[in-house]
Design a protein around this motif. Structure first.
Motif, PDB file in Angstrom:
ATOM      1  N   GLN A  99      21.450  25.675  -2.769  1.00  0.00           N
ATOM      2  CA  GLN A  99      19.977  25.467  -2.990  1.00  0.00           C
ATOM      3  C   GLN A  99      19.758  26.386  -4.507  1.00  0.00           C
ATOM      4  O   GLN A  99      19.419  25.879  -5.892  1.00  0.00           O
ATOM      5  CB  GLN A  99      19.000  25.391  -1.866  1.00  0.00           C
ATOM      6  CG  GLN A  99      17.894  24.829  -1.654  1.00  0.00           C
ATOM      7  CD  GLN A  99      18.045  24.853  -0.089  1.00  0.00           C
ATOM      8  OE1 GLN A  99      18.404  25.599   0.625  1.00  0.00           O
ATOM      9  NE2 GLN A  99      16.701  24.107   0.489  1.00  0.00           N
ATOM     10  N   ASP A 100      19.980  26.914  -4.378  1.00  0.00           N
ATOM     11  CA  ASP A 100      19.735  28.861  -5.297  1.00  0.00           C
ATOM     12  C   ASP A 100      20.680  28.071  -6.051  1.00  0.00           C
ATOM     13  O   ASP A 100      22.106  28.769  -5.357  1.00  0.00           O
ATOM     14  CB  ASP A 100      19.261  29.985  -4.672  1.00  0.00           C
ATOM     15  CG  ASP A 100      19.301  31.180  -5.124  1.00  0.00           C
ATOM     16  OD1 ASP A 100      19.964  31.210  -6.219  1.00  0.00           O
ATOM     17  OD2 ASP A 100      18.374  31.918  -5.631  1.00  0.00           O
ATOM     18  N   SER A 151      16.139  29.131 -17.374  1.00  0.00           N
ATOM     19  CA  SER A 151      14.562  28.317 -16.686  1.00  0.00           C
ATOM     20  C   SER A 151      15.612  27.846 -14.812  1.00  0.00           C
ATOM     21  O   SER A 151      16.702  27.498 -15.217  1.00  0.00           O
ATOM     22  CB  SER A 151      13.618  26.841 -16.614  1.00  0.00           C
ATOM     23  OG  SER A 151      15.099  26.003 -16.336  1.00  0.00           O
ATOM     24  N   GLY A 152      15.138  27.335 -13.692  1.00  0.00           N
ATOM     25  CA  GLY A 152      15.603  27.246 -12.656  1.00  0.00           C
ATOM     26  C   GLY A 152      15.841  26.518 -12.763  1.00  0.00           C
ATOM     27  O   GLY A 152      17.479  26.121 -12.480  1.00  0.00           O
ATOM     28  N   GLY A 153      15.401  25.234 -13.434  1.00  0.00           N
ATOM     29  CA  GLY A 153      16.281  24.066 -13.379  1.00  0.00           C
ATOM     30  C   GLY A 153      17.465  24.301 -14.719  1.00  0.00           C
ATOM     31  O   GLY A 153      18.595  23.412 -14.648  1.00  0.00           O
ATOM     32  N   GLN A 156      20.073  25.473 -12.240  1.00  0.00           N
ATOM     33  CA  GLN A 156      21.633  24.717 -11.586  1.00  0.00           C
ATOM     34  C   GLN A 156      22.570  24.539 -12.428  1.00  0.00           C
ATOM     35  O   GLN A 156      22.925  23.536 -11.531  1.00  0.00           O
ATOM     36  CB  GLN A 156      20.029  23.993 -10.802  1.00  0.00           C
ATOM     37  CG  GLN A 156      20.388  23.441  -9.550  1.00  0.00           C
ATOM     38  CD  GLN A 156      21.372  24.033  -8.239  1.00  0.00           C
ATOM     39  OE1 GLN A 156      22.264  24.620  -8.621  1.00  0.00           O
ATOM     40  NE2 GLN A 156      20.629  24.724  -7.810  1.00  0.00           N
ATOM     41  N   GLU A 175      21.122  20.435  -1.371  1.00  0.00           N
ATOM     42  CA  GLU A 175      19.686  19.870  -2.267  1.00  0.00           C
ATOM     43  C   GLU A 175      20.508  20.350  -3.997  1.00  0.00           C
ATOM     44  O   GLU A 175      19.380  21.350  -4.553  1.00  0.00           O
ATOM     45  CB  GLU A 175      19.291  20.901  -2.011  1.00  0.00           C
ATOM     46  CG  GLU A 175      18.515  20.200  -0.722  1.00  0.00           C
ATOM     47  CD  GLU A 175      16.972  20.621  -0.190  1.00  0.00           C
ATOM     48  OE1 GLU A 175      16.015  20.663  -0.792  1.00  0.00           O
ATOM     49  OE2 GLU A 175      17.008  21.575   0.726  1.00  0.00           O
ATOM     50  N   ALA A 179      15.238  22.038  -7.279  1.00  0.00           N
ATOM     51  CA  ALA A 179      14.821  22.343  -8.479  1.00  0.00           C
ATOM     52  C   ALA A 179      14.564  21.664  -9.613  1.00  0.00           C
ATOM     53  O   ALA A 179      12.979  22.258 -10.220  1.00  0.00           O
ATOM     54  CB  ALA A 179      15.445  24.074  -8.535  1.00  0.00           C
ATOM     55  N   ASP A 181      13.151  18.932 -13.060  1.00  0.00           N
ATOM     56  CA  ASP A 181      11.804  18.772 -13.030  1.00  0.00           C
ATOM     57  C   ASP A 181      11.986  17.471 -12.566  1.00  0.00           C
ATOM     58  O   ASP A 181      13.443  16.920 -13.067  1.00  0.00           O
ATOM     59  CB  ASP A 181      11.369  18.587 -14.325  1.00  0.00           C
ATOM     60  CG  ASP A 181      12.090  18.300 -15.415  1.00  0.00           C
ATOM     61  OD1 ASP A 181      12.519  17.438 -16.252  1.00  0.00           O
ATOM     62  OD2 ASP A 181      12.995  19.116 -15.791  1.00  0.00           O
ATOM     63  N   ARG A 185      16.016  15.468 -13.241  1.00  0.00           N
ATOM     64  CA  ARG A 185      16.319  15.382 -12.144  1.00  0.00           C
ATOM     65  C   ARG A 185      17.121  14.018 -11.781  1.00  0.00           C
ATOM     66  O   ARG A 185      18.410  13.502 -12.285  1.00  0.00           O
ATOM     67  CB  ARG A 185      15.528  15.202 -10.761  1.00  0.00           C
ATOM     68  CG  ARG A 185      15.743  14.980  -9.936  1.00  0.00           C
ATOM     69  CD  ARG A 185      14.529  15.175  -8.513  1.00  0.00           C
ATOM     70  NE  ARG A 185      15.435  15.076  -7.962  1.00  0.00           N
ATOM     71  CZ  ARG A 185      15.131  15.844  -6.775  1.00  0.00           C
ATOM     72  NH1 ARG A 185      14.258  16.974  -6.401  1.00  0.00           N
ATOM     73  NH2 ARG A 185      15.665  15.584  -5.187  1.00  0.00           N
TER      74      ARG A 185
END
Lengths: 270, 347
Positions: A99-100, A151-153, A156, A175, A179, A181, A185
């Motif tokens: 997830q992270d 950024s988070g995305g 990932q 998952e 995170a 958008d 996604r």
């Protein structure tokens, strides 16, 4: 329960086999508290090259199941195996995306993606693939950035590339797109599907997004919490690429929502 | 213009806290080059004032024949005026002066205050408190011996510090990673470690073949404890998820230790290195005072034995420059090595 048994029989040549798995977490005083039963009698077979997603409310043991298949925890009872070999320890055979993103903050994007190759000592032979995977996730221009610049995305996506570069036989995704958008996604869903087809990787995909599960998977496993159990396994037979607004899609969506609503009600009756 | 920049910074604060990188360009804009009087006035005014005090305030104490102090002040005055003339045209000089000049001005002023307290009004009497001229004359006249002492201190410090760090990294990683090593090593570390290295001096003098050898050992011991402690805690506090990720990427134990745990522990290790540097300075000076017959610590006690307090203060000034230079070098190394977490932790 009936559905489960037929599932086991159906896939004897399965790539991934989870049989009657139970997982208890011992409490600190050494005794076993009733609430600590994370998984109870979970059986699941995933055929080689199949894409299976797991949906369910939080606390239903999805992550525990993935960690078990990754070899990071062992079941209290039951068996987890790939082909004929039981899983005892983690290996590059089974990639895991959390997830992270969990990127190594001390490595640049490029070195994060290379990490698996370095860990296996094959960087020299496979250096060319690093660029390929960076292009795949669209981060060529960030090759020399450190993760705290992302950024988070973006982070990932790096994490996904880092797992894929090892060409694992089974890719476990906890998952992974949660995170991102909405547009990224959907693009990433197609990218994951493209990769899945190109490499024939078996994928087990935990998600909260029912649309994502229907769009991507061959089968959807619905789990219920406390203790974590498999409620139902639903095959999705619509041909890909799937139309997110087709009647079949929407009907399946309604069906799953209904099951999950039912699952929620049975929980409150406990 | 100024207020507008301020508002931008303020508004973007929540974003900035989530992504530290983006704060940096904003912060750079937020401190524009402005011409403040203290930037160009501080040093010339302080130096001029000090010169006036030196020449026009009557002296109660006899001064040495030399003129190093006024020469020093004149150089400061000249440099200050040169800077004031040039800074509007040189951006880097302007930034540097904006940051440093107030401090430098106050420092020169403090020296002038010291002259007032000593040579002028003799509030602090001779021979214990010589004025600036006395100290400077002592430094210049004894420069050969001071240089030699500094050199010896440097050799001793560097050899002791590096030996201590190397041993500490090995023990720290071992204790931090292996549960058995932790079980047996941690109590030992907790009991023996806090003993100040200087307390071992009597034993060190008896056991070791030479005073120099024992001094190196003592400095190494002084560094060893904090670096081991912080390395061990950094290693054992490595985020479990980093290790999990590495395992699923096919990492063996060597990779987990050297490519995950140690990099993850580096911020901690650097804290240990800084603490160790502090204790090693202390141990160095004490060891030189009691055992080794060279180095700055020895020089201070030797000069004090002859009641030459000008030399004592001279050596203290050299020590301050020497130790702070080494500290700065370590800061630079830290900034280079921990570039990946820049903006996350500042100290």
């Amino acid at each position: 329960m009936v559905a489960l048994n037929s599932e086991v029989n159906l896939s004897e040549a399965a790539s991934l086999r989870v049989r009657n798995v139970r997982k208890e977490f011992t409490s600190l005083d050494g005794g076993i508290t009733p609430g600590a039963l994370a998984l109870d009698d979970v059986s699941l077979s995933v055929a080689a090259g199949e894409l299976v997603s797991i949906v369910g409310p939080s606390g239903c043991g999805k992550s525990t199941l993935l960690r078990m298949i990754a070899g990071l925890t062992s079941p209290t009872a039951g068996e987890v195996a790939i082909g004929a070999e039981p899983i005892t320890a983690p290996s590059a055979d089974r990639g895991l995306v959390f997830q992270d993103p969990n990127l190594f903050p001390w490595l640049t994007v490029r070195r994060n993606i290379e990490a698996g190759l370095v860990a296996r000592g094959v960087l020299r032979e496979k250096r060319g693939e690093v660029d390929e995977f960076m292009r795949l996730v669209g981060l060529e221009s960030f090759a020399n950035s450190f993760p705290h610049h992302l950024s988070g995305g973006m982070a990932q996506r790096v994490s996904l590339a880092r797992a894929l570069i090892n060409h694992p036989r089974v890719l476990l995704l906890d998952e992974p797109l949660g995170a991102l958008d909405a547009f990224t996604r959907m693009r990433m869903q197609d990218e994951v599907l493209r990769l899945w087809r190109a490499h024939g990787t078996t994928m087990l995909f935990v998600t909260h997004d029912i649309d994502e599960a229907i769009y991507m998977s061959d089968r959807i496993v619905i789990m219920t919490p406390r203790p974590g159990r498999i409620e139902r396994i639903i095959p999705v037979s619509n041909p890909r690429p799937r139309d997110r607004s087709s009647p079949e899609f929407l009907q399946l969506r309604g069906e799953i929502l209904e099951i999950m609503h039912f699952a929620g009600r049975s929980l409150s009756e406990n | 213009m100024n207020t507008a920049v301020g508002e931008i910074t303020l508004q973007s604060a929540p974003v900035a806290s989530a992504q530290p990188t983006y704060t940096q360009p904003l912060r750079a804009i937020a401190t524009p080059l402005e011409s403040r009087p203290q930037t160009w006035l501080a040093v010339p005014v302080a130096a001029g004032l000090a010169l006036a005090i030196h020449y026009f305030v009557p002296k109660r104490e006899p001064l040495p024949e030399t003129n190093y102090y006024p020469v020093f002040l004149s150089v400061m005055l000249a440099l200050g005026m040169l800077g004031a003339a040039l800074y509007p045209f040189l951006v880097r000089l302007h930034r540097w002066m904006q940051k440093m000049c107030p401090i430098l001005g106050v420092a020169v002023g403090a020296v002038a205050g010291w002259e007032l307290m000593t040579s002028c009004f003799a509030v602090l009497p001779l021979p214990y408190f010589p004025g600036p001229e006395g100290v400077m004359a002592a430094i210049v006249s004894d420069r050969a011996l001071l240089f030699d002492s500094t050199w010896h201190s440097l050799i001793l410090l560097l050899s002791g510090y590096s030996i201590g760090v190397v041993v500490a990294l090995v023990t720290g990683v071992t204790i931090g990673w292996f549960p058995h090593a932790r079980y047996w090593g941690m109590p030992l570390l907790k009991v023996v470690g806090p003993i100040p290295a200087t307390a071992w001096i009597p034993l060190a003098l008896v056991v070791s073949p030479s005073a120099l050898f024992s001094a190196v050992g003592l400095v190494a011991l002084a560094v060893w404890f904090p670096v081991t402690m912080l390395t061990a805690s950094g290693i054992s506090n490595t985020r479990a998820s980093y290790l999990d990720v590495a395992r699923t990427l096919g990492a063996n134990r060597t990779y987990l230790i050297f490519r995950v745990a140690i990099p993850a522990a580096l911020p901690n290790i650097f804290i240990g290195l800084f603490m160790g540097l502090g204790t090693s300075f202390l141990t160095l000076v004490v060891a030189e005072t009691v055992g080794v017959k060279s180095g700055l610590g020895w020089y201070v006690s030797w000069a004090q034995g002859w009641a030459e307090y000008g030399k004592v203060y001279g050596a203290l000034v050299i020590m301050a420059a020497f130790f702070s230079t080494i500290m700065t070098v370590l800061f630079r190394v830290r900034d280079r090595v921990l570039v990946w977490q820049k903006g996350v932790i500042k100290w």
